[in-house]
Scaffold this motif. Structure first.
Motif, PDB file in Angstrom:
ATOM      1  N   VAL A 163      10.830  -8.534 -12.246  1.00 59.44           N
ATOM      2  CA  VAL A 163      10.703  -9.642 -11.308  1.00 59.44           C
ATOM      3  C   VAL A 163       9.243  -9.662 -10.865  1.00 59.44           C
ATOM      4  O   VAL A 163       8.755  -8.725 -10.244  1.00 59.44           O
ATOM      5  N   ASP A 164       8.541 -10.710 -11.305  1.00 59.74           N
ATOM      6  CA  ASP A 164       7.099 -10.786 -11.092  1.00 59.74           C
ATOM      7  C   ASP A 164       6.784 -12.119 -10.411  1.00 59.74           C
ATOM      8  O   ASP A 164       7.005 -13.180 -10.991  1.00 59.74           O
ATOM      9  N   ILE A 202       9.073  -6.750  -1.698  1.00 61.30           N
ATOM     10  CA  ILE A 202       7.825  -7.206  -2.343  1.00 61.30           C
ATOM     11  C   ILE A 202       6.913  -7.916  -1.338  1.00 61.30           C
ATOM     12  O   ILE A 202       7.361  -8.743  -0.552  1.00 61.30           O
ATOM     13  N   ILE A 258       2.277  -8.517  -0.474  1.00 59.46           N
ATOM     14  CA  ILE A 258       0.882  -8.038  -0.595  1.00 59.46           C
ATOM     15  C   ILE A 258       0.085  -8.421   0.650  1.00 59.46           C
ATOM     16  O   ILE A 258       0.387  -9.417   1.319  1.00 59.46           O
ATOM     17  N   TYR A 267      -2.287 -13.668   5.332  1.00 60.69           N
ATOM     18  CA  TYR A 267      -1.114 -12.785   5.452  1.00 60.69           C
ATOM     19  C   TYR A 267      -0.218 -13.287   6.579  1.00 60.69           C
ATOM     20  O   TYR A 267       0.992 -13.428   6.407  1.00 60.69           O
ATOM     21  N   SER A 280       1.262   3.501   3.496  1.00 60.20           N
ATOM     22  CA  SER A 280       1.594   2.983   2.148  1.00 60.20           C
ATOM     23  C   SER A 280       0.329   2.473   1.467  1.00 60.20           C
ATOM     24  O   SER A 280      -0.738   2.410   2.082  1.00 60.20           O
ATOM     25  N   ARG A 281       0.493   2.065   0.216  1.00 60.23           N
ATOM     26  CA  ARG A 281      -0.630   1.477  -0.526  1.00 60.23           C
ATOM     27  C   ARG A 281      -1.182   0.270   0.227  1.00 60.23           C
ATOM     28  O   ARG A 281      -2.373   0.042   0.315  1.00 60.23           O
ATOM     29  N   LEU A 282      -0.238  -0.510   0.792  1.00 60.52           N
ATOM     30  CA  LEU A 282      -0.618  -1.748   1.475  1.00 60.52           C
ATOM     31  C   LEU A 282      -1.451  -1.491   2.736  1.00 60.52           C
ATOM     32  O   LEU A 282      -2.401  -2.208   3.030  1.00 60.52           O
TER      33      LEU A 282
HETATM   34  N1  NAP Z   1       3.115  -0.796   5.071  1.00 61.60           N
HETATM   35  C1  NAP Z   1       3.124  -1.420   6.227  1.00 61.60           C
HETATM   36  O1  NAP Z   1       2.543  -0.924   7.224  1.00 61.60           O
HETATM   37  C2  NAP Z   1       3.832  -2.741   6.386  1.00 61.60           C
HETATM   38  C3  NAP Z   1       3.842  -3.353   7.659  1.00 61.60           C
HETATM   39  C4  NAP Z   1       4.505  -4.564   7.814  1.00 61.60           C
HETATM   40  C5  NAP Z   1       5.131  -5.142   6.733  1.00 61.60           C
HETATM   41  N2  NAP Z   1       5.101  -4.550   5.504  1.00 61.60           N
HETATM   42  C6  NAP Z   1       5.777  -5.212   4.389  1.00 61.60           C
HETATM   43  O2  NAP Z   1       6.604  -4.265   3.723  1.00 61.60           O
HETATM   44  C7  NAP Z   1       6.707  -4.613   2.343  1.00 61.60           C
HETATM   45  C8  NAP Z   1       6.481  -3.376   1.464  1.00 61.60           C
HETATM   46  O3  NAP Z   1       5.175  -2.919   1.667  1.00 61.60           O
HETATM   47  P1  NAP Z   1       4.666  -1.454   1.225  1.00 61.60           P
HETATM   48  O4  NAP Z   1       3.941  -0.929   2.400  1.00 61.60           O
HETATM   49  O5  NAP Z   1       5.758  -0.667   0.614  1.00 61.60           O
HETATM   50  O6  NAP Z   1       3.576  -1.861   0.127  1.00 61.60           O
HETATM   51  P2  NAP Z   1       3.333  -1.349  -1.369  1.00 61.60           P
HETATM   52  O7  NAP Z   1       3.504   0.108  -1.468  1.00 61.60           O
HETATM   53  O8  NAP Z   1       2.020  -1.928  -1.753  1.00 61.60           O
HETATM   54  O9  NAP Z   1       4.519  -2.067  -2.212  1.00 61.60           O
HETATM   55  C9  NAP Z   1       4.478  -3.442  -2.479  1.00 61.60           C
HETATM   56  C10 NAP Z   1       5.525  -3.825  -3.480  1.00 61.60           C
HETATM   57  O10 NAP Z   1       5.328  -5.216  -3.819  1.00 61.60           O
HETATM   58  C11 NAP Z   1       5.250  -5.310  -5.252  1.00 61.60           C
HETATM   59  N3  NAP Z   1       4.440  -6.451  -5.681  1.00 61.60           N
HETATM   60  C12 NAP Z   1       3.170  -6.756  -5.327  1.00 61.60           C
HETATM   61  N4  NAP Z   1       2.781  -7.901  -5.947  1.00 61.60           N
HETATM   62  C13 NAP Z   1       3.843  -8.314  -6.693  1.00 61.60           C
HETATM   63  C14 NAP Z   1       4.088  -9.411  -7.557  1.00 61.60           C
HETATM   64  N5  NAP Z   1       3.145 -10.321  -7.818  1.00 61.60           N
HETATM   65  N6  NAP Z   1       5.295  -9.513  -8.146  1.00 61.60           N
HETATM   66  C15 NAP Z   1       6.251  -8.589  -7.935  1.00 61.60           C
HETATM   67  N7  NAP Z   1       6.084  -7.509  -7.147  1.00 61.60           N
HETATM   68  C16 NAP Z   1       4.894  -7.381  -6.537  1.00 61.60           C
HETATM   69  C17 NAP Z   1       4.649  -3.990  -5.698  1.00 61.60           C
HETATM   70  O11 NAP Z   1       4.870  -3.823  -7.082  1.00 61.60           O
HETATM   71  P3  NAP Z   1       3.922  -2.861  -7.965  1.00 61.60           P
HETATM   72  O12 NAP Z   1       4.395  -1.451  -7.677  1.00 61.60           O
HETATM   73  O13 NAP Z   1       4.188  -3.298  -9.358  1.00 61.60           O
HETATM   74  O14 NAP Z   1       2.503  -3.091  -7.517  1.00 61.60           O
HETATM   75  C18 NAP Z   1       5.459  -3.047  -4.805  1.00 61.60           C
HETATM   76  O15 NAP Z   1       6.755  -2.874  -5.327  1.00 61.60           O
HETATM   77  C19 NAP Z   1       5.730  -5.767   2.117  1.00 61.60           C
HETATM   78  O16 NAP Z   1       6.440  -6.996   2.098  1.00 61.60           O
HETATM   79  C20 NAP Z   1       4.823  -5.720   3.318  1.00 61.60           C
HETATM   80  O17 NAP Z   1       4.288  -6.977   3.659  1.00 61.60           O
HETATM   81  C21 NAP Z   1       4.464  -3.347   5.312  1.00 61.60           C
END
Ligand code: NAP
Length: 231
Positions: free
Chosen positions: A47-48, A75, A77, A147, A184-186
């Motif tokens: 799923v991309d 998912i 970014i 964002y 996280s990576r994000l």
């Molecule tokens: N971390 C935080 O502090 C935080 C705070 C608030 C909200 N969030 C939300 O939590 C969610 C998860 O974040 P995370 O911290 O776990 O980030 P992460 O580690 O960067 O994971 C992001 C996920 O999104 C996928 N992704 C990115 N671009 C994509 C695309 N074009 N198509 C399909 N998949 C895609 C990545 O796949 P790949 O592995 O293939 O790159 C990965 O599975 C996000 O929606 C983010 O906005 C996070």
């Protein structure tokens, strides 16, 4: 009465991510979870969100594994190798805004459209990870234009679908879920390692909240702590 029954079957979309893999790990260990599947852009069934047709194809490919009582889409970014979140209006650009709207709002809403067909009509939840910074009311600091706007758009799409589901699928709840700041990576470029919680803690908190939700909670923006957030 909680919507997720015991036992339940679960699907994590974006299971390659930091929070996605933490959710997978916990669900795999949960004795009430009879099956858990994870998909992401490099999985066998990809799923991309850069190729939106993959969403319907993935939903069709997984249909025979359902029905699911819990689907969580992680998912999202915040930045790419080409750009970081905008600090000021001068940084705003169409390419970044389009990309974030595509990945954070268009992809997840089409995922609700196609994957909600795999949910158990007798009782189920589909949670999509949003972010508190997507709250218009809570926006005090400014910045991060794309964002914030993409998560605000996502929230409106979830709320609108939840209203429709209230009529057509009354035992399914759709929620926007805020994970808190997670290491996280994000979040890495924004001191995520120092200020973020461990992903396992965030995943555990979010699952606890999801297991208590009932149909009246559909169409809400909810935090990992269970707090209702303002739109
Ligand atoms: N971390 C935080 O502090 C935080 C705070 C608030 C909200 N969030 C939300 O939590 C969610 C998860 O974040 P995370 O911290 O776990 O980030 P992460 O580690 O960067 O994971 C992001 C996920 O999104 C996928 N992704 C990115 N671009 C994509 C695309 N074009 N198509 C399909 N998949 C895609 C990545 O796949 P790949 O592995 O293939 O790159 C990965 O599975 C996000 O929606 C983010 O906005 C996070």
């Amino acid at each position: 009465m909680p919507l997720v029954p015991q036992p339940f079957r679960a699907l994590v979309i974006g299971s390659s991510g930091t929070i996605g893999s933490a959710l997978m790990e916990l669900l795999e260990k949960n004795p009430s979870c009879s099956a858990v599947y994870g998909i992401h852009r490099s999985s066998l069934t990809p799923v991309d969100y850069q190729d939106l047709n993959t969403i319907e194809s993935a939903a069709l490919a997984l249909a025979n594994l359902g029905p699911f009582q819990l689907i969580i889409n992680t998912i999202g970014i915040l930045h790419t190798e080409h750009w970081m979140p905008e600090k000021k209006l001068e940084d705003l650009n169409a390419e970044q805004l389009q990309m974030l709207i595509q990945v954070n709002a268009i992809g997840p809403s089409l995922t609700i459209k196609y994957f909600s067909k795999l949910l158990d009509p007798a009782g189920s939840i589909m949670a999509t990870l949003s972010a508190k910074v997507g709250s218009i009311e809570d926006n005090r600091l400014g910045g991060w234009y794309s964002y914030r706007a993409s998560k605000a758009a996502l929230n409106m799409l979830i709320k609108t679908a939840a209203i429709e589901f209230g009529r057509t699928r009354p035992n399914t709840a759709l929620v926007a879920l805020h994970p808190g700041t997670v290491n996280s990576r994000l979040s890495k470029p924004f001191k995520g390692e120092q200020i973020g919680r461990p992903p396992a803690d965030a995943a555990s908190d979010m699952l606890k909240v999801l297991f208590t939700l009932n149909k009246e909670d559909s169409g809400t923006f909810i935090s990992y702590s269970g707090e209702r957030l303002p739109w």
